[in-house]
Design an enzyme around this catalytic site. Structure first.
Site, PDB file in Angstrom:
ATOM      1  N   ARG A  34       2.750   1.989   9.816  1.00 15.22           N
ATOM      2  CA  ARG A  34       1.986   2.668  10.874  1.00 15.22           C
ATOM      3  C   ARG A  34       2.879   3.159  12.018  1.00 15.22           C
ATOM      4  O   ARG A  34       2.428   3.955  12.842  1.00 15.22           O
ATOM      5  CB  ARG A  34       0.875   1.764  11.391  1.00 15.22           C
ATOM      6  CG  ARG A  34      -0.194   1.546  10.327  1.00 15.22           C
ATOM      7  CD  ARG A  34      -1.435   0.865  10.841  1.00 15.22           C
ATOM      8  NE  ARG A  34      -2.518   0.983   9.887  1.00 15.22           N
ATOM      9  CZ  ARG A  34      -2.793   0.086   8.931  1.00 15.22           C
ATOM     10  NH1 ARG A  34      -2.052  -0.982   8.800  1.00 15.22           N
ATOM     11  NH2 ARG A  34      -3.805   0.286   8.109  1.00 15.22           N
ATOM     12  N   LYS A  73       5.670 -11.930   6.829  1.00 17.44           N
ATOM     13  CA  LYS A  73       5.129 -12.671   7.974  1.00 17.44           C
ATOM     14  C   LYS A  73       4.675 -11.736   9.092  1.00 17.44           C
ATOM     15  O   LYS A  73       4.058 -12.167  10.056  1.00 17.44           O
ATOM     16  CB  LYS A  73       6.212 -13.607   8.531  1.00 17.44           C
ATOM     17  CG  LYS A  73       6.432 -14.845   7.707  1.00 17.44           C
ATOM     18  CD  LYS A  73       7.282 -15.819   8.518  1.00 17.44           C
ATOM     19  CE  LYS A  73       7.717 -16.988   7.681  1.00 17.44           C
ATOM     20  NZ  LYS A  73       8.592 -17.890   8.460  1.00 17.44           N
ATOM     21  N   GLY A  87      11.373  -3.024   5.361  1.00 18.72           N
ATOM     22  CA  GLY A  87      10.672  -4.317   5.337  1.00 18.72           C
ATOM     23  C   GLY A  87      10.137  -4.623   3.936  1.00 18.72           C
ATOM     24  O   GLY A  87      10.223  -5.759   3.451  1.00 18.72           O
ATOM     25  N   HIS A  88       9.604  -3.606   3.271  1.00 25.25           N
ATOM     26  CA  HIS A  88       9.112  -3.803   1.898  1.00 25.25           C
ATOM     27  C   HIS A  88      10.274  -4.103   0.945  1.00 25.25           C
ATOM     28  O   HIS A  88      10.144  -4.901   0.022  1.00 25.25           O
ATOM     29  CB  HIS A  88       8.391  -2.544   1.395  1.00 25.25           C
ATOM     30  CG  HIS A  88       7.109  -2.248   2.098  1.00 25.25           C
ATOM     31  ND1 HIS A  88       6.957  -1.183   2.964  1.00 25.25           N
ATOM     32  CD2 HIS A  88       5.912  -2.874   2.075  1.00 25.25           C
ATOM     33  CE1 HIS A  88       5.720  -1.165   3.436  1.00 25.25           C
ATOM     34  NE2 HIS A  88       5.067  -2.172   2.914  1.00 25.25           N
ATOM     35  N   MET A 112       0.844  -1.204   0.000  1.00 24.31           N
ATOM     36  CA  MET A 112       0.000   0.000   0.000  1.00 24.31           C
ATOM     37  C   MET A 112       0.876   1.251   0.000  1.00 24.31           C
ATOM     38  O   MET A 112       0.396   2.348   0.296  1.00 24.31           O
ATOM     39  CB  MET A 112      -0.936  -0.020   1.207  1.00 24.31           C
ATOM     40  CG  MET A 112      -1.922  -1.189   1.135  1.00 24.31           C
ATOM     41  SD  MET A 112      -3.404  -0.971   2.127  1.00 24.31           S
ATOM     42  CE  MET A 112      -2.718  -0.770   3.736  1.00 24.31           C
ATOM     43  N   GLY A 113       2.174   1.055  -0.297  1.00 28.41           N
ATOM     44  CA  GLY A 113       3.062   2.219  -0.351  1.00 28.41           C
ATOM     45  C   GLY A 113       3.523   2.656   1.026  1.00 28.41           C
ATOM     46  O   GLY A 113       3.401   1.911   1.999  1.00 28.41           O
ATOM     47  N   ASN A 114       4.074   3.886   1.109  1.00 27.07           N
ATOM     48  CA  ASN A 114       4.710   4.385   2.334  1.00 27.07           C
ATOM     49  C   ASN A 114       5.759   3.359   2.769  1.00 27.07           C
ATOM     50  O   ASN A 114       5.753   2.878   3.906  1.00 27.07           O
ATOM     51  CB  ASN A 114       3.669   4.631   3.420  1.00 27.07           C
ATOM     52  CG  ASN A 114       4.244   5.418   4.588  1.00 27.07           C
ATOM     53  OD1 ASN A 114       5.232   6.142   4.430  1.00 27.07           O
ATOM     54  ND2 ASN A 114       3.654   5.269   5.756  1.00 27.07           N
ATOM     55  N   LEU A 115       6.643   3.057   1.839  1.00 21.70           N
ATOM     56  CA  LEU A 115       7.536   1.903   1.981  1.00 21.70           C
ATOM     57  C   LEU A 115       8.624   2.128   3.028  1.00 21.70           C
ATOM     58  O   LEU A 115       9.032   3.252   3.305  1.00 21.70           O
ATOM     59  CB  LEU A 115       8.181   1.596   0.626  1.00 21.70           C
ATOM     60  CG  LEU A 115       7.206   1.330  -0.526  1.00 21.70           C
ATOM     61  CD1 LEU A 115       7.980   0.953  -1.786  1.00 21.70           C
ATOM     62  CD2 LEU A 115       6.194   0.245  -0.183  1.00 21.70           C
ATOM     63  N   ASP A 164       2.398  -9.608   8.888  1.00 27.45           N
ATOM     64  CA  ASP A 164       0.939  -9.780   8.826  1.00 27.45           C
ATOM     65  C   ASP A 164       0.670 -11.289   8.705  1.00 27.45           C
ATOM     66  O   ASP A 164       0.297 -11.782   7.644  1.00 27.45           O
ATOM     67  CB  ASP A 164       0.375  -9.014   7.630  1.00 27.45           C
ATOM     68  CG  ASP A 164       0.548  -7.521   7.788  1.00 27.45           C
ATOM     69  OD1 ASP A 164      -0.036  -6.953   8.721  1.00 27.45           O
ATOM     70  OD2 ASP A 164       1.299  -6.920   7.005  1.00 27.45           O
TER      71      ASP A 164
END
Ligand code: PAF
Length: 277
Positions: A183, A144, A32-33, A26-29, A146
């Site tokens: 977040r 992982k 981790g991404h 969902m972006g805002n990388l 999520d």
């Protein structure tokens, strides 16, 4: 790297790609991404990242509106990670008409997050199915962090026979143990200092069970009480079977402890896998 905004252009670009690895985001990388993208390179010749803040998976009154949209910065990070294609549709492109066809999530969605975020996994399953259809990947990478989402997507893939390898990527953490999450940026300085406690409590539960304790409920309760004492609003701390996310059976050797709790207006989740014996 190609940044593409429409389904038609994406299909044209990917038409002749023999092996595609997808990283839905969902972006805002954050790093981790980028670790997901690094893993994607091991699973496909063409790495495609998608950036789409999916309204369908946010509950009413949730943080859909305040979720940061940072496409220029995200694209730079993805280019640096060797990503080949970024698909960043707007809402009209993903949902040109009101979405009336929804994907009912599998049973593993019905607990934990399912209890606290009604409709969330239906929104996730619907958008992920759509992303699978428009990118036709051979593999798709999910973190992982999520944990339940990864289980839900595996079951979705099995049940709808997408023929896609679903790859789970290890959680990337800050030096103090906090799981990286878009977040985390919502946290005040004071809450950011408190935030690693969620991971610390899960580490204690894992250590006790791996040391031979069978008092799973006791450890769940103690972790939740410690968090509450420190000012967290706890949704759950739960020790579950990795395979089903149901209550562990007597001979279950592969467990996971999952936690979800609020600091102020920010809800954090984390989990640790537990191996017995
Ligand atoms: O994990 C996420 O960022 C989202 O749930 C996903 C898989 C990109 C679907 O919107």
């Amino acid at each position: 790297m190609d940044v593409i905004h429409t389904v038609a252009d994406l299909r044209k670009r990917l038409k002749r790609e023999p092996s595609i690895a997808l990283v839905p985001t969902m972006g805002n990388l954050h790093p981790g991404h980028i670790a997901l993208v690094a893993l994607a390179h091991e699973h496909g010749k063409c790495v495609v990242a998608t950036i789409f803040v999916n309204r369908l998976q946010f509950e009413p009154g949730g943080d859909f509106d305040r979720y940061p949209r940072t496409l220029a910065r995200d694209a730079q990070m993805l280019e640096g990670a060797g990503c080949h294609v970024v698909f960043a549709p707007d809402e009209k492109e993903m949902y040109p008409e009101p979405q009336r066809v929804h994907v009912t999530p599998p049973a593993v969605a019905e607990k934990l997050e399912g209890d606290f975020r009604p409709g969330h996994f239906q929104g996730v399953c619907t958008v992920v199915s759509k992303l699978f259809n428009v990118t036709t990947p051979h593999a798709a990478i999910f973190g992982k962090k999520d944990y339940q989402q990864l289980r839900v997507i595996r079951a979705l893939e099995r049940q709808l026979e997408f023929g896609i390898e679903i790859v789970g990527a290890e959680t990337v953490r800050e030096p103090d143990g906090l799981a990286m999450s878009s977040r985390n940026g919502y946290l005040s300085a004071e809450d950011r200092a408190k935030a690693p406690q969620l991971n610390r409590e899960l580490v204690k539960v894992k250590a006790a069970i791996e040391a031979g304790s069978h008092r799973l409920h006791r450890h769940e309760e103690m972790a939740a009480a410690d968090l509450a004492m420190a000012g967290w609003r706890v949704d759950y701390v739960a020790v579950r079977s990795q395979a089903t996310l149901g209550a562990p059976g007597a001979h279950d050797k592969e467990l996971v402890v999952l936690g979800a709790a609020w600091l102020g207006k920010t809800r954090l989740i984390d989990n640790l896998e537990i191996k017995i014996g």
